[in-house]
Design a protein around this motif. Sequence first.
Motif, PDB file in Angstrom:
ATOM      1  N   LEU A   1      62.697 120.036  23.049  1.00 46.89           N
ATOM      2  CA  LEU A   1      61.863 121.166  23.469  1.00 46.89           C
ATOM      3  C   LEU A   1      60.687 120.691  24.320  1.00 46.89           C
ATOM      4  CD1 LEU A   1      61.823 123.255  20.160  1.00 46.89           C
ATOM      5  CD2 LEU A   1      62.892 123.922  22.342  1.00 46.89           C
ATOM      6  N   ASP A   2      60.119 119.535  23.968  1.00 43.41           N
ATOM      7  CA  ASP A   2      58.987 118.985  24.727  1.00 43.41           C
ATOM      8  C   ASP A   2      59.379 118.619  26.161  1.00 43.41           C
ATOM      9  OD1 ASP A   2      57.347 119.312  22.534  1.00 43.41           O
ATOM     10  OD2 ASP A   2      57.341 117.168  21.981  1.00 43.41           O
TER      11      ASP A   2
ATOM     12  N   GLY B   1      61.445 104.974  14.254  1.00 43.13           N
ATOM     13  CA  GLY B   1      62.149 105.132  12.979  1.00 43.13           C
ATOM     14  C   GLY B   1      62.245 106.574  12.528  1.00 43.13           C
ATOM     15  N   ASP B   2      62.139 107.503  13.463  1.00 47.55           N
ATOM     16  CA  ASP B   2      62.182 108.933  13.152  1.00 47.55           C
ATOM     17  C   ASP B   2      63.551 109.486  13.551  1.00 47.55           C
ATOM     18  OD1 ASP B   2      61.782 111.619  12.718  1.00 47.55           O
ATOM     19  OD2 ASP B   2      59.993 111.768  13.995  1.00 47.55           O
ATOM     20  N   PHE B   3      64.388 109.723  12.547  1.00 43.23           N
ATOM     21  CA  PHE B   3      65.744 110.202  12.798  1.00 43.23           C
ATOM     22  C   PHE B   3      65.975 111.622  12.305  1.00 43.23           C
ATOM     23  CE2 PHE B   3      65.678 105.644  11.785  1.00 43.23           C
ATOM     24  CZ  PHE B   3      65.909 105.165  13.066  1.00 43.23           C
ATOM     25  N   ALA B   4      64.901 112.319  12.023  1.00 46.25           N
ATOM     26  CA  ALA B   4      64.996 113.683  11.492  1.00 46.25           C
ATOM     27  C   ALA B   4      65.493 114.642  12.571  1.00 46.25           C
ATOM     28  CB  ALA B   4      63.639 114.143  10.973  1.00 46.25           C
ATOM     29  N   PRO B   5      66.404 115.527  12.216  1.00 43.50           N
ATOM     30  CA  PRO B   5      66.866 116.527  13.186  1.00 43.50           C
ATOM     31  C   PRO B   5      65.717 117.356  13.771  1.00 43.50           C
ATOM     32  CG  PRO B   5      68.367 116.461  11.336  1.00 43.50           C
ATOM     33  CD  PRO B   5      67.183 115.584  10.976  1.00 43.50           C
ATOM     34  N   ALA B   6      64.711 117.681  12.945  1.00 40.36           N
ATOM     35  CA  ALA B   6      63.576 118.472  13.448  1.00 40.36           C
ATOM     36  C   ALA B   6      62.823 117.704  14.536  1.00 40.36           C
ATOM     37  CB  ALA B   6      62.634 118.836  12.302  1.00 40.36           C
ATOM     38  N   SER B   7      62.716 116.397  14.401  1.00 38.55           N
ATOM     39  CA  SER B   7      62.033 115.588  15.423  1.00 38.55           C
ATOM     40  C   SER B   7      62.843 115.535  16.711  1.00 38.55           C
ATOM     41  CB  SER B   7      61.805 114.169  14.898  1.00 38.55           C
ATOM     42  OG  SER B   7      60.985 114.202  13.753  1.00 38.55           O
TER      43      SER B   7
ATOM     44  N   GLY C   1      69.890 110.067  10.759  1.00 45.41           N
ATOM     45  CA  GLY C   1      70.177 110.348  12.156  1.00 45.41           C
ATOM     46  C   GLY C   1      70.353 111.822  12.418  1.00 45.41           C
ATOM     47  N   ALA C   2      70.464 112.139  13.699  1.00 46.69           N
ATOM     48  CA  ALA C   2      70.653 113.520  14.134  1.00 46.69           C
ATOM     49  C   ALA C   2      71.684 113.549  15.251  1.00 46.69           C
ATOM     50  CB  ALA C   2      69.334 114.107  14.632  1.00 46.69           C
TER      51      ALA C   2
ATOM     52  N   VAL D   1      70.992 121.051  17.224  1.00 46.85           N
ATOM     53  CA  VAL D   1      70.749 119.788  16.532  1.00 46.85           C
ATOM     54  C   VAL D   1      71.194 119.942  15.082  1.00 46.85           C
ATOM     55  CG1 VAL D   1      69.015 118.088  15.833  1.00 46.85           C
ATOM     56  CG2 VAL D   1      68.753 119.286  18.003  1.00 46.85           C
ATOM     57  N   THR D   2      71.895 118.930  14.575  1.00 47.48           N
ATOM     58  CA  THR D   2      72.338 118.917  13.177  1.00 47.48           C
ATOM     59  C   THR D   2      72.145 117.516  12.600  1.00 47.48           C
ATOM     60  OG1 THR D   2      74.627 118.281  13.650  1.00 47.48           O
ATOM     61  CG2 THR D   2      74.140 120.642  13.663  1.00 47.48           C
TER      62      THR D   2
END
Length: 182
Positions: free
Chosen positions: A115-116, A103-109, A141-142, A126-127
């Motif tokens: 990157l990982d 449930g993690d839709f953050a652009p930072a995630s 979402g992202a 990413v936006t």
Amino acid sequence: MRAGKVTGPAVAVSLAVLALGCAAPGTRDGDAQAIPTETSSPATSSSPAGVAEPTGRQPDAPPNHGDNNGWKRRHELSAADERAGRELAARIRPSLEALRAAGDFAPASTQRALLDLGIQPDAIQVTTMRPPTGQETPPPGAVYAVRFGTVGCVIGDVRPDRVMVEVTGSAVEFGCLEPFSH
């Protein structure tokens, strides 16, 4: 003039009336443009029948639609680029599916997940999702893009109902992610 017998002056008058009254459409001022018709049957035609290309403005397409949208054309990928893109997409999808499942839709995630995977920061974009027309708040979402090779892109999005991963070529004007214009 008697029935059955036609005199010279009568023929001339008949031909003149015929010529004046039966001109082909589109040959007089104010007439609509004439539409050519096929006069020979396909069995007797010496050349194969062709399909005429439409000319002029097409319905539901503004003038110069192709030219106006040329900036969106993407590079074609070589077979090697296509393979590299599919391999990269296969690495990206599970990480983004894990974000969606959590449930993690953050652009930072999304950025962190890419990157990982060892993708270089300058190859990632990413936006947030674009807000629907008439709304100010974007949906959860992202949207992301990962550039690879000289012209390749893996693009897509992460949202509650799906993860999209697509391999495509970059565009000359903007690279991998098409800019939001409205």
